[in-house]
Motif scaffolding. Sequence first.
Motif, mmCIF file in Angstrom:
data_model
loop_
_atom_site.group_PDB
_atom_site.id
_atom_site.type_symbol
_atom_site.label_atom_id
_atom_site.label_comp_id
_atom_site.label_asym_id
_atom_site.label_seq_id
_atom_site.Cartn_x
_atom_site.Cartn_y
_atom_site.Cartn_z
ATOM 1 N N HIS A 52 0.859 -1.186 0.000
ATOM 2 C CA HIS A 52 0.000 0.000 0.000
ATOM 3 C C HIS A 52 0.895 1.237 0.000
ATOM 4 O O HIS A 52 1.872 1.297 0.735
ATOM 5 C CB HIS A 52 -0.935 0.011 1.208
ATOM 6 N N TYR A 83 1.456 5.368 0.404
ATOM 7 C CA TYR A 83 0.964 6.636 0.950
ATOM 8 C C TYR A 83 1.794 7.768 0.342
ATOM 9 O O TYR A 83 3.003 7.829 0.555
ATOM 10 C CB TYR A 83 1.074 6.628 2.479
ATOM 11 N N THR A 110 -4.035 11.384 -6.870
ATOM 12 C CA THR A 110 -5.204 11.461 -5.974
ATOM 13 C C THR A 110 -6.443 10.788 -6.551
ATOM 14 O O THR A 110 -7.454 10.669 -5.863
ATOM 15 C CB THR A 110 -5.583 12.930 -5.680
ATOM 16 N N THR A 144 -3.059 5.763 -1.434
ATOM 17 C CA THR A 144 -3.729 6.785 -0.645
ATOM 18 C C THR A 144 -2.925 8.075 -0.728
ATOM 19 O O THR A 144 -1.718 8.075 -0.478
ATOM 20 C CB THR A 144 -3.836 6.348 0.835
ATOM 21 N N GLN A 199 -9.422 12.036 -4.379
ATOM 22 C CA GLN A 199 -9.648 11.493 -3.040
ATOM 23 C C GLN A 199 -8.359 11.713 -2.261
ATOM 24 O O GLN A 199 -7.289 11.316 -2.724
ATOM 25 C CB GLN A 199 -9.866 9.982 -3.103
ATOM 26 N N SER A 200 -8.468 12.345 -1.092
ATOM 27 C CA SER A 200 -7.255 12.482 -0.295
ATOM 28 C C SER A 200 -7.620 12.569 1.174
ATOM 29 O O SER A 200 -8.759 12.853 1.532
ATOM 30 C CB SER A 200 -6.463 13.724 -0.726
#
Length: 434
Positions: free
Chosen positions: A156, A158, A175, A182, A416-417
């Motif tokens: 994942h 970040y 984003t 993420t 999306q953030s």
Amino acid sequence: MKYYSTNHTAPMASLEEAVVKGLAGDRGLYMPENIKALPKKFFDNIDTMSFQEIAYTVADAFFGEDVEAEALKKIVYDTLAFDCPIVPVTEEIYSLELFHGPTLAFKDVGARFMARLLQYFIKKENKGGLVNVLVATSGDTGSAVANGFLGVDGIHVYVLYPKGKVSPIQECQFTTLGKNITAIEVDGVFDDCQALVKTAFMDEELNKQKMLTSANSINVARFLPQAFYYFYAYAQLKKLGKADNMVMCVPSGNFGNICAALFGHRMGLPIKRFIAANNANDIFFQYLKTGRYNPQPSKATLANAMDVGDPSNFARIYELYKGDHKVITSLIGGATYSDEEIANTMRECYADTKYVLDPHGACGFQALKDLLQPGETGVFCETAHPAKFKEKVDDILATDIEIPQRLQAFMKGTKQSVAMTKDFADFKSYLIKL
Ligand SMILES: *Cc1c(COP(=O)(O)O)cnc(C)c1O
């Protein structure tokens, strides 16, 4: 193969350790213990091979001892799902277009390779659990890393970026992806993002609970694969019968890209000489002139991905040539350009040839125009697609350049953030709760 640190005090590392750690314990950069020369036969036949075949031969020399042949082949072939063509701009100057990947910059090659190699190690160790990749970005790195790791199982990512400080095109490239990516929008500047990531790696409690790693550009798995396309550029010129006096010019910031080219040269790639093109951040140019390496605070320029005042990979170049200034200056030339000169080059090149340079590639093109000798053929890296800098490019050229489909696709997605303060306690509690 073992990897040693340019500071020579940290213990040797395996490939896996070097990839997972990124930076050695003594804060040096990892170097492969030996750089294998490739056989003459390979160079004789290189113009008959595909990009993927060439790249696999190069990858095998670095990673063949540590990754099974079939797995390595798959990693290389998956990474290079796009072309890196050379395109003539003038009679003797070619553009090596490195922007045909998903985020339209050369960093796609290294980021895609690293994602797949990390996944290979995770699967092999059967570690279970999720590996968390933390990356701070001022724009381009975040998109290459996020897209490189997109959909890779067991990982994942970040991406930490400064709120309001990256361009809308850059922002949408990390984003809008969803899945295992993420985006974390930090209320601060780039340095705050970087500080959060660095502090996270040093936090014992966090590291006990979560598997954390970085995808920094100094990582050997990001930097070595960049050698692939220099071999391929040579192959393409050879096919045209123009490879005999090839000069390779690389617009440089942190010097990872040119360093990969120099590793290729050490493996026998018959490039006659190299040029590092700088913007106003001319630390390397000054080193060539004076023999003194004198880091400076970085200056903001038109070619912003090259705004580096203390290029990390200088340590690798220095190590490669044992610090011999004479040897370095006989193989590598330098150039430095102001914003005004960059803009003039873009205008002149467009007027004369219709070729649209981005501000980074413009430094490379101009350096070849200034330094190429009769009988030589020059190739410069066009390190990003001009549409990534559309506002600047249109402004300079009075154009309305087209945004490629794949870039438009990002722009249609929904942002999306996760909003984050620059306070480490907030970031830590967010990571722990995951
Ligand atoms: C990162 C980058 C550079 C500089 O490459 P280095 O390997 O840091 O020298 C040049 N141009 C573009 C477009 C980049 O994104």
